[in-house]
Design a protein around this motif. Structure first.
Motif, mmCIF file in Angstrom:
data_model
loop_
_atom_site.group_PDB
_atom_site.id
_atom_site.type_symbol
_atom_site.label_atom_id
_atom_site.label_comp_id
_atom_site.label_asym_id
_atom_site.label_seq_id
_atom_site.Cartn_x
_atom_site.Cartn_y
_atom_site.Cartn_z
ATOM 1 N N ARG A 116 0.836 -1.220 0.000
ATOM 2 C CA ARG A 116 0.000 0.000 0.000
ATOM 3 C C ARG A 116 0.864 1.260 0.000
ATOM 4 O O ARG A 116 0.369 2.360 0.204
ATOM 5 C CB ARG A 116 -0.859 0.044 1.251
ATOM 6 N N GLY A 117 2.167 1.065 -0.121
ATOM 7 C CA GLY A 117 3.077 2.216 -0.138
ATOM 8 C C GLY A 117 3.291 2.811 1.237
ATOM 9 O O GLY A 117 3.706 3.964 1.376
ATOM 10 N N LEU A 118 3.003 2.013 2.288
ATOM 11 C CA LEU A 118 3.195 2.521 3.656
ATOM 12 C C LEU A 118 4.470 1.928 4.248
ATOM 13 O O LEU A 118 4.907 0.841 3.844
ATOM 14 C CB LEU A 118 2.001 2.101 4.535
ATOM 15 N N PRO A 119 5.068 2.615 5.228
ATOM 16 C CA PRO A 119 6.252 2.038 5.865
ATOM 17 C C PRO A 119 5.883 0.764 6.630
ATOM 18 O O PRO A 119 4.769 0.670 7.175
ATOM 19 C CB PRO A 119 6.739 3.134 6.824
ATOM 20 N N PRO A 120 6.772 -0.233 6.675
ATOM 21 C CA PRO A 120 6.437 -1.520 7.298
ATOM 22 C C PRO A 120 6.468 -1.450 8.822
ATOM 23 O O PRO A 120 7.355 -1.981 9.465
ATOM 24 C CB PRO A 120 7.525 -2.451 6.761
ATOM 25 N N ARG A 121 5.492 -0.770 9.401
ATOM 26 C CA ARG A 121 5.446 -0.643 10.861
ATOM 27 C C ARG A 121 4.550 -1.710 11.470
ATOM 28 O O ARG A 121 3.711 -2.301 10.794
ATOM 29 C CB ARG A 121 4.898 0.733 11.230
ATOM 30 N N TYR A 122 4.699 -1.887 12.782
ATOM 31 C CA TYR A 122 3.822 -2.823 13.476
ATOM 32 C C TYR A 122 2.384 -2.293 13.443
ATOM 33 O O TYR A 122 2.152 -1.089 13.628
ATOM 34 C CB TYR A 122 4.299 -3.007 14.928
ATOM 35 N N SER A 123 1.430 -3.204 13.236
ATOM 36 C CA SER A 123 0.035 -2.787 13.052
ATOM 37 C C SER A 123 -0.622 -2.239 14.327
ATOM 38 O O SER A 123 -1.626 -1.551 14.264
ATOM 39 C CB SER A 123 -0.778 -3.980 12.567
ATOM 40 N N GLY A 124 -0.042 -2.567 15.481
ATOM 41 C CA GLY A 124 -0.619 -2.077 16.734
ATOM 42 C C GLY A 124 -1.699 -2.997 17.274
ATOM 43 O O GLY A 124 -2.354 -2.679 18.278
ATOM 44 N N LYS A 125 -1.856 -4.161 16.640
ATOM 45 C CA LYS A 125 -2.934 -5.084 16.990
ATOM 46 C C LYS A 125 -2.986 -5.419 18.493
ATOM 47 O O LYS A 125 -4.035 -5.283 19.135
ATOM 48 C CB LYS A 125 -2.736 -6.363 16.173
ATOM 49 N N CYS A 126 -1.881 -5.836 19.053
ATOM 50 C CA CYS A 126 -1.873 -6.304 20.450
ATOM 51 C C CYS A 126 -1.926 -5.165 21.475
ATOM 52 O O CYS A 126 -2.084 -5.406 22.670
ATOM 53 C CB CYS A 126 -0.642 -7.166 20.713
ATOM 54 N N ARG A 127 -1.753 -3.960 20.979
ATOM 55 C CA ARG A 127 -1.808 -2.812 21.876
ATOM 56 C C ARG A 127 -3.204 -2.658 22.476
ATOM 57 O O ARG A 127 -3.371 -2.088 23.556
ATOM 58 C CB ARG A 127 -1.424 -1.577 21.065
ATOM 59 N N LYS A 128 -4.161 -3.169 21.732
ATOM 60 C CA LYS A 128 -5.553 -2.985 22.168
ATOM 61 C C LYS A 128 -6.007 -4.065 23.141
ATOM 62 O O LYS A 128 -7.114 -4.001 23.671
ATOM 63 C CB LYS A 128 -6.471 -2.992 20.944
ATOM 64 N N LEU A 129 -5.156 -5.064 23.367
ATOM 65 C CA LEU A 129 -5.580 -6.166 24.256
ATOM 66 C C LEU A 129 -5.795 -5.673 25.686
ATOM 67 O O LEU A 129 -4.989 -4.884 26.198
ATOM 68 C CB LEU A 129 -4.510 -7.260 24.299
ATOM 69 N N ARG A 163 23.101 19.175 16.154
ATOM 70 C CA ARG A 163 21.997 19.480 15.241
ATOM 71 C C ARG A 163 20.898 20.324 15.877
ATOM 72 O O ARG A 163 19.924 20.669 15.223
ATOM 73 C CB ARG A 163 21.312 18.174 14.782
ATOM 74 N N GLY A 164 21.019 20.620 17.143
ATOM 75 C CA GLY A 164 19.881 21.215 17.848
ATOM 76 C C GLY A 164 18.901 20.085 18.108
ATOM 77 O O GLY A 164 19.253 18.914 17.991
ATOM 78 N N ASP A 165 17.649 20.408 18.447
ATOM 79 C CA ASP A 165 16.683 19.331 18.677
ATOM 80 C C ASP A 165 16.311 18.665 17.356
ATOM 81 O O ASP A 165 16.027 19.345 16.377
ATOM 82 C CB ASP A 165 15.398 19.895 19.304
ATOM 83 N N VAL A 166 16.351 17.345 17.347
ATOM 84 C CA VAL A 166 15.877 16.628 16.157
ATOM 85 C C VAL A 166 14.474 16.139 16.499
ATOM 86 O O VAL A 166 14.281 15.434 17.493
ATOM 87 C CB VAL A 166 16.787 15.430 15.824
ATOM 88 N N ILE A 167 13.511 16.568 15.690
ATOM 89 C CA ILE A 167 12.111 16.288 16.033
ATOM 90 C C ILE A 167 11.563 15.118 15.218
ATOM 91 O O ILE A 167 11.681 15.091 14.000
ATOM 92 C CB ILE A 167 11.246 17.545 15.813
ATOM 93 N N PHE A 168 11.019 14.141 15.928
ATOM 94 C CA PHE A 168 10.379 12.986 15.285
ATOM 95 C C PHE A 168 8.884 13.056 15.564
ATOM 96 O O PHE A 168 8.492 13.173 16.732
ATOM 97 C CB PHE A 168 10.906 11.679 15.887
ATOM 98 N N ALA A 169 8.067 12.984 14.506
ATOM 99 C CA ALA A 169 6.612 12.906 14.704
ATOM 100 C C ALA A 169 6.318 11.482 15.158
ATOM 101 O O ALA A 169 6.860 10.522 14.602
ATOM 102 C CB ALA A 169 5.901 13.208 13.403
ATOM 103 N N ARG A 170 5.472 11.328 16.150
ATOM 104 C CA ARG A 170 5.191 9.973 16.648
ATOM 105 C C ARG A 170 4.509 9.111 15.588
ATOM 106 O O ARG A 170 4.610 7.898 15.605
ATOM 107 C CB ARG A 170 4.363 10.032 17.934
ATOM 108 N N ARG A 171 3.897 9.799 14.628
ATOM 109 C CA ARG A 171 3.252 8.990 13.565
ATOM 110 C C ARG A 171 4.297 8.283 12.694
ATOM 111 O O ARG A 171 4.005 7.303 12.039
ATOM 112 C CB ARG A 171 2.294 9.874 12.761
ATOM 113 N N ASP A 172 5.532 8.796 12.728
ATOM 114 C CA ASP A 172 6.592 8.153 11.941
ATOM 115 C C ASP A 172 7.363 7.106 12.742
ATOM 116 O O ASP A 172 8.238 6.424 12.211
ATOM 117 C CB ASP A 172 7.597 9.201 11.445
#
Ligand code: GLU
Length: 455
Positions: A116-129, A163-172
């Motif tokens: 689907r052109g998305l990064p291969p991240r964990y689906s988060g399935k077990c987070r909801k258990l 580099r100063g603060d390097v900012i990561f969006a949690r969505r990434d």
């Protein structure tokens, strides 16, 4: 500002290579430059691969390089209790969860995301258990622990001195695994917790760790622990531009030591990478420290050159005094003495090159091919005449002897010098002839000419 504390944190699963040297050196320079402390911490939680033998070897290599650490070496395995407490605390807050997804399932999820052109991240399935279900399944199913980092909102700020603060969006960001299915911790949690426990203020490491830092900052903040300032330096590349590895010609420190490298040569070549403002004549480690500027650590990758390191070796070799050089030469030539070393030192690129001049110490040393070729083309009677004139001379003096040989034999230039040089020293290049003659004295020169005539 409070005292700076840095660390070198190798996993004792192999010998020290050039990449480790760079990280250790930068942490050492940083701490020493700012009057702080430099700690050594063995990240030995991977018990199956960690070996006491590598702990010793890494220590020896650091000491050989002069990178001394403060206090006793630390061992990550000693903090196992704190790592578990940290995980429990995160789980308690709902920030760490058990994941029961099988490798097959994860593989399918990855494929789906990529298609689907998305990064291969964990689906988060077990987070909801729900907690109860998670506990129940844990009794019979295999699981890993993950951190609940991925989110549609929010960010993680990695403080980076370069580099100063390097900012990561949690969505990434992903939900990284912190405990494997066999119950062992991955690198992320123990490394971050130990930095907090050990009071590390600055963690200098390769920029391939940047994303790890994002996970670790999140984790430390979640636990209200102090976050070090990271100093992510550019990676060390081989001459071919690929990450330096054994395959691309990276040597272990042990190999370099065996090759007779002067340790400061490695420090010189390494410190100067991406640090062009260090004066050329900064030869001592104290000079390097003085010139080192923490703000000039290179953010871009830097290229390693073995040739450059060996050039420094030669330069430093020429700067060693005779007494320091003597044992290095003796390692290859036990018969060497201080007068010999002082005579040949300017002609050495490496200590073992002294062996080219073995004839200065041993009349009967066989000539090498080049030297023998010179002897073969010397004019008939050349050596007999040279010996005769030497015996006639009242003093052991190069100039008058050389002039007399020139006159009698009619040889000049190369045809005059080379056969004499080779006869006396055994080599086609080398120290000044006058110095060679002074070193050998009347008898020494006679013996060597006679030896050639006899052979
Ligand atoms: N044990 C880790 C490694 O060798 C340490 C990384 C770090 O410096 O934080 O890569």
């Amino acid at each position: 500002m409070s005292e700076v504390v840095t660390r070198f944190a190798p996993s004792p699963t192999g010998l020290m290579h050039l990449g480790n040297v760079r990280t250790a050196l930068l942490n050492w320079l940083y701490a020493r430059k700012l009057g702080g402390r430099f700690l050594l911490r063995f990240e030995d939680t991977d018990a199956s691969r960690s070996e006491a033998e590598f702990v010793e070897a890494l220590k020896q290599d650091l000491l050989w390089l002069g990178l001394d650490w403060d206090g006793d070496a630390l061992f990550q395995s000693k903090h196992a209790g704190q790592h578990q407490e940290a995980l429990d605390a995160l789980a308690e807050k709902g920030l760490a969860y058990r994941c029961f997804c099988t490798e097959t399932q994860l593989g399918l999820d990855r494929k789906l995301a990529t298609s689907r052109g998305l990064p291969p991240r964990y689906s988060g399935k077990c987070r909801k258990l729900a907690n109860e279900e998670s506990l129940q399944r844990a009794a019979s199913e295999s699981f890993v622990w993950r951190l609940a980092i991925h989110d549609t909102d929010g960010e993680v700020r990695v403080p980076d001195a370069l580099r100063g603060d390097v900012i990561f969006a949690r969505r990434d960001l992903d939900d990284p695994v912190v405990v494997r299915s066999d119950g062992t911790f991955t690198f992320l949690l123990p490394n971050a917790i130990d930095d907090a426990v050990d009071g590390i203020t600055h963690a200098l490491r390769g920029d391939d760790h940047l994303t790890n830092s994002a996970y670790q900052v999140w984790l430390l903040e979640a636990l209200d622990l102090s976050v070090p300032t990271y100093v992510h330096h550019g990676l060390l590349l081989g001459e071919d531009g690929a990450k330096l590895s054994k395959r691309t010609g990276s040597h272990s420190v042990a190999e370099l030591r065996e090759d007779g490298l002067i340790p400061q040569a490695l420090l010189q070549a390494m410190t100067r990478l991406g640090h062009p403002n260090i004066a050329d004549d900064a030869l001592q480690i104290e000079d390097l420290l003085q010139a080192f500027d923490a703000e000039h650590i290179s953010r871009s990758s830097v290229k390693w050159s073995n040739d450059e390191m060996w050039r420094w070796h030669t330069r430093l070799l020429h700067h060693l005094d005779g007494n320091a050089l003597l044992p290095l030469v003796q390692a290859h030539m036990p018969a060497a003495n201080i007068e010999f070393v002082n005579l040949v030192r300017g002609n050495l690129e490496r200590a073992q090159d002294a062996a080219h001049f073995i004839r200065l110490l041993d009349v009967q040393a066989a000539l090498n091919e080049d030297a023998q070729a010179v002897v073969n083309v010397a004019a008939d009677g050349f050596y007999a005449t040279a010996l005769q004139l030497w015996n006639d001379a009242s003093e052991a003096d190069w100039k008058p002897w050389m002039n007399a040989v020139k006159e009698q034999t009619g040889c000049k230039g190369k045809n005059l010098f080379m056969p004499l040089r080779v006869a006396l020293s055994g080599a086609v290049h080398g120290p000044e002839m006058s110095a060679i003659v002074d070193f050998l004295g009347k008898e020494g020169v006679t013996e060597r000419l006679q030896d050639l005539l006899d052979s």
